[in-house]
Scaffold this motif. Structure first.
Motif, PDB file in Angstrom:
ATOM      1  N   SER A  28     -35.807 -75.919 -69.399  1.00  0.00           N
ATOM      2  CA  SER A  28     -36.315 -76.202 -68.055  1.00  0.00           C
ATOM      3  C   SER A  28     -35.326 -75.721 -67.002  1.00  0.00           C
ATOM      4  O   SER A  28     -34.113 -75.933 -67.131  1.00  0.00           O
ATOM      5  CB  SER A  28     -36.545 -77.708 -67.894  1.00  0.00           C
ATOM      6  OG  SER A  28     -36.578 -78.098 -66.542  1.00  0.00           O
ATOM      7  N   ILE A  84     -32.378 -85.566 -60.300  1.00  0.00           N
ATOM      8  CA  ILE A  84     -32.977 -84.991 -61.515  1.00  0.00           C
ATOM      9  C   ILE A  84     -32.233 -85.478 -62.753  1.00  0.00           C
ATOM     10  O   ILE A  84     -32.842 -85.835 -63.769  1.00  0.00           O
ATOM     11  CB  ILE A  84     -32.970 -83.451 -61.449  1.00  0.00           C
ATOM     12  CG1 ILE A  84     -33.927 -82.954 -60.358  1.00  0.00           C
ATOM     13  CG2 ILE A  84     -33.351 -82.836 -62.803  1.00  0.00           C
ATOM     14  CD1 ILE A  84     -33.801 -81.464 -60.062  1.00  0.00           C
ATOM     15  N   LEU A  87     -33.124 -89.156 -63.504  1.00  0.00           N
ATOM     16  CA  LEU A  87     -34.500 -89.269 -63.980  1.00  0.00           C
ATOM     17  C   LEU A  87     -34.639 -88.717 -65.400  1.00  0.00           C
ATOM     18  O   LEU A  87     -35.354 -89.286 -66.232  1.00  0.00           O
ATOM     19  CB  LEU A  87     -35.447 -88.525 -63.034  1.00  0.00           C
ATOM     20  CG  LEU A  87     -35.649 -89.163 -61.662  1.00  0.00           C
ATOM     21  CD1 LEU A  87     -36.369 -88.197 -60.721  1.00  0.00           C
ATOM     22  CD2 LEU A  87     -36.433 -90.465 -61.772  1.00  0.00           C
ATOM     23  N   THR A  88     -33.949 -87.617 -65.672  1.00  0.00           N
ATOM     24  CA  THR A  88     -34.017 -87.013 -67.001  1.00  0.00           C
ATOM     25  C   THR A  88     -33.376 -87.913 -68.051  1.00  0.00           C
ATOM     26  O   THR A  88     -33.917 -88.091 -69.144  1.00  0.00           O
ATOM     27  CB  THR A  88     -33.332 -85.637 -66.986  1.00  0.00           C
ATOM     28  OG1 THR A  88     -33.964 -84.798 -66.014  1.00  0.00           O
ATOM     29  CG2 THR A  88     -33.431 -84.970 -68.337  1.00  0.00           C
ATOM     30  N   ALA A  91     -35.684 -90.724 -68.792  1.00  0.00           N
ATOM     31  CA  ALA A  91     -36.791 -90.291 -69.650  1.00  0.00           C
ATOM     32  C   ALA A  91     -36.338 -90.138 -71.092  1.00  0.00           C
ATOM     33  O   ALA A  91     -37.040 -90.540 -72.032  1.00  0.00           O
ATOM     34  CB  ALA A  91     -37.363 -88.974 -69.136  1.00  0.00           C
ATOM     35  N   ARG A  97     -37.328 -95.404 -64.253  1.00  0.00           N
ATOM     36  CA  ARG A  97     -37.046 -94.462 -63.174  1.00  0.00           C
ATOM     37  C   ARG A  97     -36.657 -95.216 -61.914  1.00  0.00           C
ATOM     38  O   ARG A  97     -37.262 -96.225 -61.582  1.00  0.00           O
ATOM     39  CB  ARG A  97     -38.276 -93.610 -62.865  1.00  0.00           C
ATOM     40  CG  ARG A  97     -38.686 -92.644 -63.927  1.00  0.00           C
ATOM     41  CD  ARG A  97     -39.900 -91.866 -63.464  1.00  0.00           C
ATOM     42  NE  ARG A  97     -40.293 -90.867 -64.434  1.00  0.00           N
ATOM     43  CZ  ARG A  97     -41.336 -90.037 -64.273  1.00  0.00           C
ATOM     44  NH1 ARG A  97     -42.077 -90.133 -63.177  1.00  0.00           N
ATOM     45  NH2 ARG A  97     -41.635 -89.165 -65.202  1.00  0.00           N
ATOM     46  N   VAL A 102     -37.130 -90.633 -57.525  1.00  0.00           N
ATOM     47  CA  VAL A 102     -38.466 -90.030 -57.484  1.00  0.00           C
ATOM     48  C   VAL A 102     -38.756 -89.528 -56.072  1.00  0.00           C
ATOM     49  O   VAL A 102     -39.281 -88.417 -55.887  1.00  0.00           O
ATOM     50  CB  VAL A 102     -39.537 -91.047 -57.933  1.00  0.00           C
ATOM     51  CG1 VAL A 102     -40.943 -90.483 -57.729  1.00  0.00           C
ATOM     52  CG2 VAL A 102     -39.329 -91.436 -59.392  1.00  0.00           C
ATOM     53  N   ALA A 143     -38.930 -79.834 -61.709  1.00  0.00           N
ATOM     54  CA  ALA A 143     -38.595 -81.199 -62.126  1.00  0.00           C
ATOM     55  C   ALA A 143     -39.841 -82.073 -62.190  1.00  0.00           C
ATOM     56  O   ALA A 143     -39.967 -82.930 -63.080  1.00  0.00           O
ATOM     57  CB  ALA A 143     -37.574 -81.810 -61.175  1.00  0.00           C
ATOM     58  N   LEU A 147     -40.845 -83.839 -65.712  1.00  0.00           N
ATOM     59  CA  LEU A 147     -40.927 -85.296 -65.837  1.00  0.00           C
ATOM     60  C   LEU A 147     -42.353 -85.822 -65.855  1.00  0.00           C
ATOM     61  O   LEU A 147     -42.577 -87.032 -65.791  1.00  0.00           O
ATOM     62  CB  LEU A 147     -40.126 -85.945 -64.708  1.00  0.00           C
ATOM     63  CG  LEU A 147     -38.620 -85.632 -64.770  1.00  0.00           C
ATOM     64  CD1 LEU A 147     -37.965 -85.860 -63.412  1.00  0.00           C
ATOM     65  CD2 LEU A 147     -37.947 -86.456 -65.850  1.00  0.00           C
ATOM     66  N   ASN A 151     -44.858 -83.930 -70.838  1.00  0.00           N
ATOM     67  CA  ASN A 151     -43.568 -83.761 -71.505  1.00  0.00           C
ATOM     68  C   ASN A 151     -42.929 -85.079 -71.910  1.00  0.00           C
ATOM     69  O   ASN A 151     -41.756 -85.104 -72.307  1.00  0.00           O
ATOM     70  CB  ASN A 151     -42.605 -82.998 -70.583  1.00  0.00           C
ATOM     71  CG  ASN A 151     -43.053 -81.575 -70.328  1.00  0.00           C
ATOM     72  OD1 ASN A 151     -43.676 -80.956 -71.180  1.00  0.00           O
ATOM     73  ND2 ASN A 151     -42.749 -81.065 -69.154  1.00  0.00           N
ATOM     74  N   ALA A 152     -43.671 -86.162 -71.822  1.00  0.00           N
ATOM     75  CA  ALA A 152     -43.096 -87.496 -72.014  1.00  0.00           C
ATOM     76  C   ALA A 152     -42.364 -87.650 -73.345  1.00  0.00           C
ATOM     77  O   ALA A 152     -41.337 -88.326 -73.421  1.00  0.00           O
ATOM     78  CB  ALA A 152     -44.181 -88.556 -71.888  1.00  0.00           C
ATOM     79  N   ILE A 155     -38.693 -84.767 -73.922  1.00  0.00           N
ATOM     80  CA  ILE A 155     -37.368 -84.821 -73.314  1.00  0.00           C
ATOM     81  C   ILE A 155     -36.496 -85.630 -74.267  1.00  0.00           C
ATOM     82  O   ILE A 155     -36.721 -86.821 -74.464  1.00  0.00           O
ATOM     83  CB  ILE A 155     -37.405 -85.446 -71.919  1.00  0.00           C
ATOM     84  CG1 ILE A 155     -38.300 -84.622 -70.988  1.00  0.00           C
ATOM     85  CG2 ILE A 155     -35.995 -85.551 -71.345  1.00  0.00           C
ATOM     86  CD1 ILE A 155     -38.494 -85.226 -69.619  1.00  0.00           C
TER      87      ILE A 155
END
Length: 203
Positions: A28, A84, A87-88, A91, A97, A102, A143, A147, A151-152, A155
């Protein structure tokens, strides 16, 4: 399959704390950007010390011309990158989050990005040099894709015992385990080989 609407090649050479230089395909653009800061102990190095560092990183990845970066651009870039990153990591580890993270990603994603264009035309459309802010918007939109729900389950954190690097598994089978076969994948193979060769103690 993972979803992304941003068509920019991803991956970069990194040097880890042990001095090994290796190719990391994060899967990504947004994750590549996160790796310019301390996303994990295995990649804990700040790369964006100045506006020139930011402009240089962007110019290496975007095929179109990117203008000079200002101090304000660097502030915006690190704010977006850090959001990012958080958040990554949330995940990858199944965490919550942060709503302000966000909001930051959504704010940058809502601003004008670098528009797509077809080669071979006879007239210049739009800017000949893109603004740093437009590049940040393109990263933020990636991003949003990264997210998203598609892609849940992709990651992931590297399966290496001492590695905490996060990547997006873009393999068709969804079976990627390592940050890199050059690094953690190869180490796991060596350990498994040694374990098979180790003599079994008599009972």
């Amino acid at each position: 399959m993972p979803v992304s609407t941003v068509q920019i090649p991803v991956g970069q050479w990194v040097v880890s704390g042990d001095g090994l230089r290796w190719w990391f395909d994060s899967g990504s653009l947004a994750l590549d950007f996160a790796c310019t800061g301390p996303i994990g102990a295995s990649l804990a190095e700040e790369l964006l010390h100045s506006p020139d560092d930011l402009a240089g990183w962007l110019r290496e990845r975007f095929p179109m011309a990117i203008g000079d970066a200002r101090t304000r651009d660097l502030f915006d870039a690190t704010a977006l990158r850090d959001a990012i990153t958080r958040l990554t990591l949330a995940a990858a580890h199944g965490g919550e989050r942060r709503s302000d993270d966000v909001d930051i990603v959504n704010l940058y994603a809502a601003t004008p990005d670098i528009p797509p264009s077809l080669a071979g035309g006879s007239r210049q459309a739009g800017r000949s040099v893109q603004l740093v802010a437009q590049a940040l918007s393109t990263i933020a939109r990636d991003a949003v894709d990264l997210l998203g729900a598609a892609n849940a389950e992709r990651i992931r954190v590297c399966a290496g015992d001492d590695c905490d690097i996060v990547f997006l598994d873009t393999s068709r089978a969804g079976s990627r385990r390592w940050c890199s076969m050059q690094r953690c994948g190869n180490r796991a193979k060596v350990r498994a080989h040694r374990a098979r060769k180790r003599p079994v103690a008599a009972g």
